[in-house]
Scaffold this motif. Structure first.
Motif, PDB file in Angstrom:
ATOM      1  N   GLY A  99      89.173  26.768  44.929  1.00  0.00           N
ATOM      2  CA  GLY A  99      89.473  25.462  44.325  1.00  0.00           C
ATOM      3  C   GLY A  99      89.522  25.521  42.814  1.00  0.00           C
ATOM      4  O   GLY A  99      90.466  24.993  42.186  1.00  0.00           O
ATOM      5  N   LEU A 120      92.982  24.656  40.724  1.00  0.00           N
ATOM      6  CA  LEU A 120      93.044  23.445  39.905  1.00  0.00           C
ATOM      7  C   LEU A 120      93.210  23.771  38.425  1.00  0.00           C
ATOM      8  O   LEU A 120      93.921  23.070  37.692  1.00  0.00           O
ATOM      9  CB  LEU A 120      91.786  22.603  40.121  1.00  0.00           C
ATOM     10  N   ARG A 121      92.559  24.847  37.954  1.00  0.00           N
ATOM     11  CA  ARG A 121      92.720  25.220  36.551  1.00  0.00           C
ATOM     12  C   ARG A 121      94.137  25.744  36.276  1.00  0.00           C
ATOM     13  O   ARG A 121      94.704  25.524  35.206  1.00  0.00           O
ATOM     14  CB  ARG A 121      91.673  26.260  36.173  1.00  0.00           C
ATOM     15  N   LEU A 131      96.814  24.697  37.876  1.00  0.00           N
ATOM     16  CA  LEU A 131      97.642  23.481  37.823  1.00  0.00           C
ATOM     17  C   LEU A 131      97.472  22.757  36.496  1.00  0.00           C
ATOM     18  O   LEU A 131      98.443  22.236  35.927  1.00  0.00           O
ATOM     19  CB  LEU A 131      97.276  22.550  38.983  1.00  0.00           C
ATOM     20  N   ALA A 132      96.244  22.692  35.995  1.00  0.00           N
ATOM     21  CA  ALA A 132      96.001  22.045  34.701  1.00  0.00           C
ATOM     22  C   ALA A 132      96.772  22.752  33.596  1.00  0.00           C
ATOM     23  O   ALA A 132      97.373  22.109  32.717  1.00  0.00           O
ATOM     24  CB  ALA A 132      94.508  22.035  34.394  1.00  0.00           C
ATOM     25  N   LEU A 169      92.260  17.095  35.795  1.00  0.00           N
ATOM     26  CA  LEU A 169      92.016  18.277  36.610  1.00  0.00           C
ATOM     27  C   LEU A 169      90.914  19.153  36.013  1.00  0.00           C
ATOM     28  O   LEU A 169      90.047  19.659  36.731  1.00  0.00           O
ATOM     29  CB  LEU A 169      93.303  19.095  36.747  1.00  0.00           C
ATOM     30  N   SER A 175      87.562  17.316  36.470  1.00  0.00           N
ATOM     31  CA  SER A 175      87.176  17.296  37.889  1.00  0.00           C
ATOM     32  C   SER A 175      86.702  18.666  38.344  1.00  0.00           C
ATOM     33  O   SER A 175      85.694  18.794  39.065  1.00  0.00           O
ATOM     34  CB  SER A 175      88.362  16.843  38.739  1.00  0.00           C
ATOM     35  N   THR A 176      87.421  19.697  37.929  1.00  0.00           N
ATOM     36  CA  THR A 176      87.022  21.055  38.306  1.00  0.00           C
ATOM     37  C   THR A 176      85.660  21.411  37.720  1.00  0.00           C
ATOM     38  O   THR A 176      84.806  22.028  38.385  1.00  0.00           O
ATOM     39  CB  THR A 176      88.080  22.061  37.837  1.00  0.00           C
TER      40      THR A 176
END
Length: 353
Positions: A53, A57-58, A60-61, A337, A340-341
């Motif tokens: 995860g 997510l990082r 995508l950020a 993101l 949240s991560t």
């Protein structure tokens, strides 16, 4: 359709994969226990999310930040700009003879003045509409248009503009001149129009000059004694001005609205009329343009119709005044993101060793 202000930033998109790979490979901090036998072999779904995860997510950020830097936007289709056309200056004779009412605008209509006929034809050429013979003119909203009027002395009545409504107001207010301004100074009028066209800063834009006159160039300052003194400018002859236009890649179309010499004219008057018509023809040929002879509304419209066909502008992709910008949305999504991560790594995805 989505576009980008600086699409070069999209070349950084592979950085998102690098960030995800590096974060997956890094050694993560963990909670330390002296004995983990009680945990058993708990490698369920939460463990997989914890392992993959954060990197996903990082990544995508990072990708959203790259897209934000590229400036994503969508055009507001309610604010289109007209396609870019040509730069056109009209050099229009307003000497006293242009007030002569001897032009039949259409069949069975009362004659109008030469200036009024020139005004009507010019409006149809630029604004479009139905001609008296039923043919239709297409509008030319993308043309930058300017106006130089002349009798003995030329002057710029309207500089180059895309605002055709303002241009038409100036044209509607024109009146024939006389008195001290009597005469027809074609050479200097051409030079004045060429100066306006030479100021166009787009080298790829076609520059066109249309000259309409009913007379011959008859203003010669060198004939005046003071004009021979040093520092006194002389009047340019039409062919001299045409050479200047040819050097600057300005095309000239000429329209002779003077008609034939009147009955009873002397041989000198006839020769002068024919010489003036030949001069306009030479001016057009020297600049790769074309000369027209128009003594009626039908002739004028035929001349403008041919000029419009010769100077037709290719259709271009639309340009819009306003765009909806989306870079803030992508930057905001990247920030969400990352936060949240960061929070998940310290709660649900916390590792235990």
């Amino acid at each position: 359709m989505l576009s980008f202000t600086t699409p070069e930033f999209l070349w950084l998109s592979p950085l998102a994969l690098v960030v995800a790979w590096w974060w997956r490979r890094r050694r993560r901090p963990a909670l330390r226990f002296s004995d983990v036998s009680g945990f058993g072999n708990h490698t369920g779904r939460r463990a997989s999310f914890a392992a993959w995860g954060g990197p996903v997510l990082r990544g995508l950020a990072c990708l959203f930040l790259v897209v934000a830097c590229a400036g994503p936007r969508r055009p507001d289709t309610r604010t289109p700009l007209p396609s870019e056309g040509i730069a056109l200056v009209m050099a229009l004779d307003v000497s006293g003879s242009m007030g002569t009412e001897d032009v039949a605008w259409s069949l069975n209509s009362q004659p109008v003045s030469r200036l009024d006929a020139a005004r009507r034809a010019l409006k149809l050429f630029l604004a479009g509409g139905d001609a008296p013979d039923g043919t239709k003119f297409e509008s030319r909203p993308g043309d930058s248009v300017g106006l130089v009027v002349f009798a003995a002395v030329p002057q710029t009545a309207c500089p180059l503009t895309l605002n055709h409504s303002v241009f038409f107001k100036v044209v509607d207010g024109l009146q024939p001149k006389g008195g001290v301004d009597a005469g027809t100074n074609i050479g200097d009028a051409l030079a004045e129009a060429i100066v306006r066209l030479d100021a166009v800063d787009n080298p790829k834009k076609a520059r066109v000059l249309i000259l309409l006159s009913d007379g011959e160039h008859n203003v010669f300052k060198e004939d005046v004694p003071d004009a021979k003194k040093p520092g006194i400018d002389r009047t340019l002859k039409p062919r001299e001005a045409a050479q200047l236009a040819a050097n600057l890649n300005v095309k000239i179309y000429t329209i002779d609205a003077g008609g034939e010499p009147p009955p009873g004219s002397t041989p000198d008057m006839i020769a002068q009329r024919l010489a003036g018509r030949q001069a306009l023809k030479d001016v057009a040929e020297m600049t790769s343009g074309k000369a027209f002879h128009a003594t009626s509304g039908t002739d004028l419209l035929a001349a403008y119709r041919e000029i419009s066909a010769l100077e037709k502008v290719k259709d271009q992709a639309p340009i819009y005044r306003k765009h909806f910008e989306y870079y803030a949305w992508f930057a905001g999504a990247a920030l969400v993101l990352i936060l949240s991560t960061h929070a998940l790594d310290r709660t649900l995805w916390r590792a235990v060793t």
